[in-house]
Design a protein around this motif. Structure first.
Motif, PDB file in Angstrom:
ATOM      1  N   TYR A  37      92.476  47.356 -27.015  1.00 37.24           N
ATOM      2  CA  TYR A  37      92.494  45.927 -27.344  1.00 37.24           C
ATOM      3  C   TYR A  37      91.258  45.234 -26.785  1.00 37.24           C
ATOM      4  CZ  TYR A  37      93.799  41.010 -27.068  1.00 37.24           C
ATOM      5  OH  TYR A  37      93.796  39.645 -27.155  1.00 37.24           O
ATOM      6  N   TRP A  38      90.942  45.469 -25.518  1.00 40.43           N
ATOM      7  CA  TRP A  38      89.799  44.796 -24.895  1.00 40.43           C
ATOM      8  C   TRP A  38      88.473  45.288 -25.453  1.00 40.43           C
ATOM      9  CZ3 TRP A  38      90.014  40.259 -23.129  1.00 40.43           C
ATOM     10  CH2 TRP A  38      91.181  39.766 -22.578  1.00 40.43           C
ATOM     11  N   GLU A  39      88.427  46.548 -25.886  1.00 41.18           N
ATOM     12  CA  GLU A  39      87.217  47.028 -26.545  1.00 41.18           C
ATOM     13  C   GLU A  39      87.001  46.277 -27.855  1.00 41.18           C
ATOM     14  OE1 GLU A  39      87.649  51.250 -26.933  1.00 41.18           O
ATOM     15  OE2 GLU A  39      87.335  51.605 -24.790  1.00 41.18           O
ATOM     16  N   LYS A  40      88.086  46.044 -28.597  1.00 41.28           N
ATOM     17  CA  LYS A  40      87.977  45.284 -29.840  1.00 41.28           C
ATOM     18  C   LYS A  40      87.550  43.850 -29.558  1.00 41.28           C
ATOM     19  CE  LYS A  40      91.308  47.889 -32.591  1.00 41.28           C
ATOM     20  NZ  LYS A  40      92.608  47.864 -33.278  1.00 41.28           N
ATOM     21  N   LEU A  43      83.891  43.853 -28.858  1.00 40.35           N
ATOM     22  CA  LEU A  43      83.153  44.089 -30.093  1.00 40.35           C
ATOM     23  C   LEU A  43      83.086  42.811 -30.924  1.00 40.35           C
ATOM     24  CD1 LEU A  43      81.781  46.174 -32.006  1.00 40.35           C
ATOM     25  CD2 LEU A  43      84.032  46.520 -33.007  1.00 40.35           C
ATOM     26  N   LEU A  44      84.198  42.106 -31.022  1.00 39.34           N
ATOM     27  CA  LEU A  44      84.219  40.852 -31.772  1.00 39.34           C
ATOM     28  C   LEU A  44      83.345  39.783 -31.108  1.00 39.34           C
ATOM     29  CD1 LEU A  44      87.966  40.710 -32.811  1.00 39.34           C
ATOM     30  CD2 LEU A  44      86.007  41.121 -34.295  1.00 39.34           C
ATOM     31  N   ARG A  45      83.330  39.748 -29.793  1.00 43.39           N
ATOM     32  CA  ARG A  45      82.447  38.795 -29.089  1.00 43.39           C
ATOM     33  C   ARG A  45      80.989  39.085 -29.395  1.00 43.39           C
ATOM     34  NH1 ARG A  45      85.272  38.701 -23.152  1.00 43.39           N
ATOM     35  NH2 ARG A  45      86.955  37.289 -23.691  1.00 43.39           N
ATOM     36  N   MET A  49      78.324  36.648 -31.360  1.00 45.04           N
ATOM     37  CA  MET A  49      77.030  36.252 -30.816  1.00 45.04           C
ATOM     38  C   MET A  49      75.896  36.628 -31.768  1.00 45.04           C
ATOM     39  SD  MET A  49      77.665  34.638 -28.084  1.00 45.04           S
ATOM     40  CE  MET A  49      76.057  34.529 -27.362  1.00 45.04           C
ATOM     41  N   GLU A  50      75.992  37.814 -32.395  1.00 39.97           N
ATOM     42  CA  GLU A  50      74.972  38.234 -33.358  1.00 39.97           C
ATOM     43  C   GLU A  50      74.947  37.301 -34.563  1.00 39.97           C
ATOM     44  OE1 GLU A  50      75.981  42.268 -34.256  1.00 39.97           O
ATOM     45  OE2 GLU A  50      75.280  43.024 -32.315  1.00 39.97           O
ATOM     46  N   LEU A  51      76.118  36.903 -35.045  1.00 41.80           N
ATOM     47  CA  LEU A  51      76.173  35.984 -36.176  1.00 41.80           C
ATOM     48  C   LEU A  51      75.599  34.619 -35.819  1.00 41.80           C
ATOM     49  CD1 LEU A  51      79.663  36.874 -37.686  1.00 41.80           C
ATOM     50  CD2 LEU A  51      77.428  37.308 -38.702  1.00 41.80           C
ATOM     51  N   LYS A  52      75.895  34.151 -34.610  1.00 44.64           N
ATOM     52  CA  LYS A  52      75.332  32.871 -34.173  1.00 44.64           C
ATOM     53  C   LYS A  52      73.817  32.956 -34.097  1.00 44.64           C
ATOM     54  CE  LYS A  52      79.017  30.716 -31.464  1.00 44.64           C
ATOM     55  NZ  LYS A  52      79.408  30.244 -30.135  1.00 44.64           N
ATOM     56  N   ALA A  53      73.313  34.057 -33.558  1.00 46.44           N
ATOM     57  CA  ALA A  53      71.862  34.235 -33.451  1.00 46.44           C
ATOM     58  C   ALA A  53      71.222  34.309 -34.831  1.00 46.44           C
ATOM     59  CB  ALA A  53      71.549  35.496 -32.651  1.00 46.44           C
ATOM     60  N   ALA A  54      71.850  35.022 -35.752  1.00 39.77           N
ATOM     61  CA  ALA A  54      71.319  35.131 -37.108  1.00 39.77           C
ATOM     62  C   ALA A  54      71.328  33.769 -37.798  1.00 39.77           C
ATOM     63  CB  ALA A  54      72.127  36.141 -37.911  1.00 39.77           C
ATOM     64  N   SER A  55      72.390  33.017 -37.607  1.00 40.84           N
ATOM     65  CA  SER A  55      72.495  31.686 -38.204  1.00 40.84           C
ATOM     66  C   SER A  55      71.426  30.751 -37.644  1.00 40.84           C
ATOM     67  CB  SER A  55      73.884  31.117 -37.941  1.00 40.84           C
ATOM     68  OG  SER A  55      73.996  29.827 -38.464  1.00 40.84           O
ATOM     69  N   ALA A  56      71.219  30.806 -36.353  1.00 36.81           N
ATOM     70  CA  ALA A  56      70.193  29.972 -35.723  1.00 36.81           C
ATOM     71  C   ALA A  56      68.806  30.365 -36.226  1.00 36.81           C
ATOM     72  CB  ALA A  56      70.270  30.098 -34.207  1.00 36.81           C
ATOM     73  N   SER A  57      68.592  31.644 -36.396  1.00 38.66           N
ATOM     74  CA  SER A  57      67.307  32.126 -36.902  1.00 38.66           C
ATOM     75  C   SER A  57      67.057  31.624 -38.318  1.00 38.66           C
ATOM     76  CB  SER A  57      67.283  33.652 -36.863  1.00 38.66           C
ATOM     77  OG  SER A  57      66.105  34.136 -37.446  1.00 38.66           O
ATOM     78  N   LYS A  58      68.091  31.669 -39.151  1.00 40.60           N
ATOM     79  CA  LYS A  58      67.960  31.172 -40.525  1.00 40.60           C
ATOM     80  C   LYS A  58      67.655  29.679 -40.531  1.00 40.60           C
ATOM     81  CE  LYS A  58      70.844  34.544 -42.896  1.00 40.60           C
ATOM     82  NZ  LYS A  58      72.098  34.759 -43.635  1.00 40.60           N
TER      83      LYS A  58
END
Length: 94
Positions: A37-40, A43-45, A49-58
Motif C-alpha cells: 500500500y505505501w509503495e503505491k 508511486l502516486l506521489r 509531482m512529475e505531472l505538476k512539473a510537466a504542467s508547469a513546464s508547459k
C-alpha cells in the motif's frame, strides 16, 4: 484416565501452536499488504509531482511563446494602415 488427559493436553497444545502460527501468518500478510500500500502511495506521489512539473513546464513554454508573438495592438495597427491605404486608393479615383 491419565492417558486421556495427556492426549487432551497434547491436542490443546497443538491447537494453541496452530493458532499462534496462524496469527503470525496473518500478521505477516498484513505487513506485506501494508508495505505494498505505501509503495503505491509513494508511486502516486511521484507521479503527481512529475505531472505538476510537466504542467508547469508547459505553462512556461506557452508563456515564452506568447511573449515572442507580436502583441494584438501591433497587428491591429498594421490592419489600420491597410484600411487607410484602401480608403486613400478609393479617394484618388473619386
Amino acid at each position: 484416565m491419565r492417558l486421556i488427559y495427556t492426549n487432551s493436553y497434547h491436542c490443546l497444545v497443538i491447537a494453541i501452536v496452530l493458532k499462534i502460527d496462524a496469527a503470525e501468518m496473518i500478521e505477516e500478510a498484513e505487513s506485506v499488504e501494508h508495505r505494498a500500500y505505501w509503495e503505491k502511495v509513494e508511486l502516486l506521489r511521484k507521479k503527481k509531482m512529475e505531472l505538476k512539473a510537466a504542467s508547469a513546464s508547459k505553462r512556461r513554454k506557452v508563456s515564452e511563446i506568447v511573449k515572442k508573438e507580436p502583441s494584438h495592438d501591433e497587428s491591429s495597427s498594421d490592419s489600420d494602415s491597410d484600411e487607410n491605404f484602401a480608403v486613400d486608393w478609393r479617394a484618388e479615383h473619386l
